[in-house]
Write a protein that holds these residues in place. Structure first.
Motif, PDB file in Angstrom:
ATOM      1  N   SER A 106     100.145  45.741  48.465  1.00 19.97           N
ATOM      2  CA  SER A 106      98.670  45.866  49.031  1.00 19.97           C
ATOM      3  C   SER A 106      98.519  47.348  49.407  1.00 19.97           C
ATOM      4  O   SER A 106      97.552  48.008  48.973  1.00 19.97           O
ATOM      5  N   ASN A 107      99.593  47.961  50.014  1.00 18.04           N
ATOM      6  CA  ASN A 107      99.385  49.270  50.615  1.00 18.04           C
ATOM      7  C   ASN A 107      99.429  50.191  49.365  1.00 18.04           C
ATOM      8  O   ASN A 107      98.518  51.378  49.249  1.00 18.04           O
ATOM      9  N   THR A 108     100.354  49.971  48.372  1.00 19.03           N
ATOM     10  CA  THR A 108     100.419  50.769  47.229  1.00 19.03           C
ATOM     11  C   THR A 108      99.055  50.895  46.495  1.00 19.03           C
ATOM     12  O   THR A 108      98.543  51.836  46.004  1.00 19.03           O
ATOM     13  N   LEU A 109      98.564  49.546  46.186  1.00 19.40           N
ATOM     14  CA  LEU A 109      97.248  49.628  45.503  1.00 19.40           C
ATOM     15  C   LEU A 109      96.198  50.157  46.180  1.00 19.40           C
ATOM     16  O   LEU A 109      95.400  50.745  45.569  1.00 19.40           O
ATOM     17  N   ARG A 110      96.003  50.363  47.398  1.00 15.44           N
ATOM     18  CA  ARG A 110      95.085  50.819  48.209  1.00 15.44           C
ATOM     19  C   ARG A 110      95.287  52.262  47.877  1.00 15.44           C
ATOM     20  O   ARG A 110      94.152  53.052  48.024  1.00 15.44           O
ATOM     21  N   ALA A 111      96.440  52.709  48.003  1.00 12.46           N
ATOM     22  CA  ALA A 111      96.753  54.346  47.976  1.00 12.46           C
ATOM     23  C   ALA A 111      96.351  54.647  46.315  1.00 12.46           C
ATOM     24  O   ALA A 111      95.644  55.711  46.181  1.00 12.46           O
ATOM     25  N   ILE A 112      96.491  53.912  45.529  1.00 13.67           N
ATOM     26  CA  ILE A 112      96.092  54.139  44.247  1.00 13.67           C
ATOM     27  C   ILE A 112      94.456  54.225  43.960  1.00 13.67           C
ATOM     28  O   ILE A 112      93.852  55.399  43.380  1.00 13.67           O
ATOM     29  N   SER A 113      93.796  53.302  44.885  1.00 14.76           N
ATOM     30  CA  SER A 113      92.250  53.485  44.727  1.00 14.76           C
ATOM     31  C   SER A 113      91.850  54.765  45.531  1.00 14.76           C
ATOM     32  O   SER A 113      90.684  55.004  45.314  1.00 14.76           O
ATOM     33  N   GLU A 114      92.487  55.151  46.509  1.00 11.34           N
ATOM     34  CA  GLU A 114      92.407  56.413  47.228  1.00 11.34           C
ATOM     35  C   GLU A 114      92.634  57.788  46.342  1.00 11.34           C
ATOM     36  O   GLU A 114      92.517  58.903  47.070  1.00 11.34           O
ATOM     37  N   GLY A 115      93.137  57.602  45.295  1.00 13.72           N
ATOM     38  CA  GLY A 115      93.257  58.731  44.427  1.00 13.72           C
ATOM     39  C   GLY A 115      95.179  59.143  44.383  1.00 13.72           C
ATOM     40  O   GLY A 115      95.469  60.129  43.688  1.00 13.72           O
ATOM     41  N   VAL A 116      95.915  58.527  45.024  1.00 13.32           N
ATOM     42  CA  VAL A 116      97.319  58.501  44.796  1.00 13.32           C
ATOM     43  C   VAL A 116      97.709  58.253  43.496  1.00 13.32           C
ATOM     44  O   VAL A 116      97.540  57.242  42.908  1.00 13.32           O
ATOM     45  N   THR A 117      98.816  59.281  42.687  1.00 12.85           N
ATOM     46  CA  THR A 117      98.838  59.085  41.464  1.00 12.85           C
ATOM     47  C   THR A 117     100.440  59.038  41.205  1.00 12.85           C
ATOM     48  O   THR A 117     100.874  58.796  40.061  1.00 12.85           O
ATOM     49  N   TRP A 118     101.266  58.850  42.154  1.00 11.57           N
ATOM     50  CA  TRP A 118     102.716  58.737  42.027  1.00 11.57           C
ATOM     51  C   TRP A 118     103.022  57.457  42.767  1.00 11.57           C
ATOM     52  O   TRP A 118     102.831  57.398  44.240  1.00 11.57           O
ATOM     53  N   VAL A 119     103.620  56.630  42.492  1.00 10.85           N
ATOM     54  CA  VAL A 119     103.910  55.267  43.166  1.00 10.85           C
ATOM     55  C   VAL A 119     105.304  54.952  42.888  1.00 10.85           C
ATOM     56  O   VAL A 119     105.865  54.988  41.839  1.00 10.85           O
ATOM     57  N   ASP A 120     105.862  54.155  43.719  1.00  9.24           N
ATOM     58  CA  ASP A 120     107.276  53.869  43.987  1.00  9.24           C
ATOM     59  C   ASP A 120     107.421  52.300  44.062  1.00  9.24           C
ATOM     60  O   ASP A 120     106.478  51.435  44.437  1.00  9.24           O
ATOM     61  N   ALA A 121     108.456  51.791  43.176  1.00  3.66           N
ATOM     62  CA  ALA A 121     108.832  50.472  43.535  1.00  3.66           C
ATOM     63  C   ALA A 121     110.317  50.203  42.984  1.00  3.66           C
ATOM     64  O   ALA A 121     111.078  51.112  42.646  1.00  3.66           O
TER      65      ALA A 121
END
Length: 531
Positions: free
Chosen positions: A207-222
């Motif tokens: 959920s936090n990662t998806l919120r970050a994407i919606s706020e313009g974050v373009t690098w995500v870890d998993a």
């Protein structure tokens, strides 16, 4: 949008970065098929203490031995502590990255940095960039920083040619609104690419990662199945689905689901990553997840210990992991010992039978009960142990505050007096035991020491068996019989700890201890059936 999988790096905290060649090769194929852009194959480090697998060092030779699929970028991570330590930074960098990027299989270098290391470690960015590497920076433990502090970090980062500025929810304590807030603060000065690395203490990593994407974050870890330090991270198998939808491109999850079934689910059963109530509490109170991971891997820590240590760290602070702090947190009594009861009233010149919680008590119940009725020793039971007829038990003894809290209703209902460091217990526990007959015998914990005073004892650990042996010895008993101390397997940490306790006790006391039911401990033994 860059989807970065760091399973071999973050997951290595569970298996000492020792992944087999077979697992890594199938993992790489699965990442390429699932739409992952970057694989962080491990750490790059000069520290070499204890055995660690190839992904703890991730050398160029190791990477070159792997079949890297086309289109998959290779990254490694460096801890900022190695860049700002005693060895000059240039010397460290030249040792870690001896060749330029065009001669190395590594394309991306990420630096994991605490806030206090950030400014010093940033200086490495220019050197790495000049060598041709892309550089990311992971800001750790940012959740509890003020707006002013975060804005200052963004100002510092702006002066360097970073490819991505990450922030990590290191304690797993962030809510989606916290994510948005951190992003807005960083954006006051940083206008480059932002990344996020989440932990799953509160089951909010995705959920936090998806919120970050919606706020313009373009690098995500998993990581695959969330395999990572503490409770783990956002799960690649879930985030890959979300990213594919955002990209509008189909993805092939079959190889990923295959390696989960073949390798990662069995490893998860073995090592136990994933959120649970202990990690949830750690995230809620901002406690470093390594405390929970260490305790869960150590059988000496039962449920009461885990909860007590979490409560201690909540009040005393546990944002940075320290083995010394963990050991101190387990010893709950650090104040001056208090007590107003002398065990001599009950034990002087008497034989004492101490009943442990092992199955030996129930298995040999009839013989034990017959012996007690015939010879009438003083019978003490640890905690609420009920392996024999309760009417034959003279006293119960307990000292662990969390165990007492869990058992308090049972203690109140049991007829025997309770030996416990009553005046040293939390006030709420004292209140709940106010109508109970209490024998208030104080306790002081000091490493590697037993001492026996009239109204209190000094013990090497807050284990109830230490407290019981000390109380009986302070009471000047004639001898100690023990039953139900069956023992553990030789490599169990509880066995090692108990052996140390018994050795220390023998060095400090001449009072004889004899086991009368089977035990694995190095003690004189007799058979209850011959008594």
């Amino acid at each position: 949008m860059y989807l970065l999988d760091c399973t071999l790096r973050d997951g290595g905290y569970y298996n000492s970065w020792d992944f087999s060649q077979e697992v890594i090769e199938e993992y790489l194929e699965a990442m390429a098929a699932a739409g992952v852009n970057i694989v962080e194959l491990g750490l790059r480090s000069l520290k070499n203490s204890g055995f660690k697998g190839a992904s703890a060092f991730t050398t160029d030779d190791f990477i070159n031995s792997l079949p890297i699929p086309d289109g998959l970028t290779v990254g490694v991570m460096v801890n900022a502590s190695e860049l700002v330590g005693d060895t000059p930074q240039l010397e460290v960098l030249e040792a870690l990255f001896p060749v330029s990027a065009d001669e190395s299989p590594v394309d991306l270098v990420r630096i994991a940095s605490h806030v206090y290391e950030f400014e010093g470690a940033l200086q490495a960015v220019s050197w790495l960039t000049d060598k041709g590497y892309r550089v990311g920076f992971n800001l750790m433990q940012i959740a509890d920083r003020t707006e002013e502090e975060v804005i200052k970090l963004a100002q510092l980062a702006k002066e360097y040619p970073l490819d991505a500025l990450y922030f990590a929810d290191s304690m797993g304590s962030m809510m989606p609104d916290d994510v948005s807030k951190i992003i807005s603060w960083l954006r006051t000065h940083w206008d480059g690419a932002l990344g996020i690395h989440t932990h799953d203490n509160l089951n909010l990593a995705l959920s936090n990662t998806l919120r970050a994407i919606s706020e313009g974050v373009t690098w995500v870890d998993a990581t695959v199945t969330g395999m990572g330090r503490g409770p783990g991270n956002a799960r690649t198998e879930e985030l890959a689905i979300e990213v594919a939808e955002l990209r509008g491109k189909p993805t092939n999850l079959v190889p990923l689901m295959t390696i989960i079934r073949k390798y990662f689910k069995p490893m998860q059963i073995q090592y136990g990553w994933g959120s649970n109530p202990y990690y949830f509490l750690a995230g809620k109170y901002g406690i470093h997840p390594s405390y929970i991971q260490s305790m869960m891997a150590d059988s000496r820590y039962d449920e009461e210990d885990l909860l007590a240590v979490i409560d201690y760290l909540r009040n005393e602070g546990g944002k940075s992991f320290s083995t010394a702090t963990l050991n101190n947190a387990r010893e709950f009594y650090s104040t001056e010992p208090q007590g107003n009861w002398s065990p001599q009233e009950a034990f002087a010149n008497r034989d004492v039978l101490l009943l442990g919680a092992g199955p030996g008590v129930s298995r040999h119940r009839n013989a034990l009960e017959s012996y007690i009725k015939t010879h009438q020793p003083v019978v003490i039971a640890l905690n609420t142990q009920t392996g024999i007829d309760a009417e034959l038990i003279d006293y119960r003894i307990a000292c662990h505050p969390v165990r007492l809290l869990a058992d308090v209703e049972e203690h109140v209902s049991l007829p025997q007096p309770l030996i416990t460091p009553f005046s040293m217990l939390p006030e709420d526990l004292q209140s709940q035991l106010s109508n109970k007959e209490i024998k208030d015998f104080g306790i002081h914990v000091e490493q590697d020491k037993f001492a026996f005073q009239k109204n209190y004892c000094t013990v090497p650990s807050s284990l109830v068996v230490c407290y019981a042996l000390a109380a009986i010895t302070s009471g000047q008993a004639n001898r100690i019989w023990i039953a139900g101390f069956d023992g553990y397997s030789a490599d169990d940490p509880r066995a090692i700890e108990m052996k140390k306790v018994l050795r220390l006790y023998k060095e400090c006391s001449d009072l004889a201890i004899t086991a009368i039911t089977p035990t694995t401990y190095n003690l004189p033994t007799q058979s209850i059936y011959a008594m």
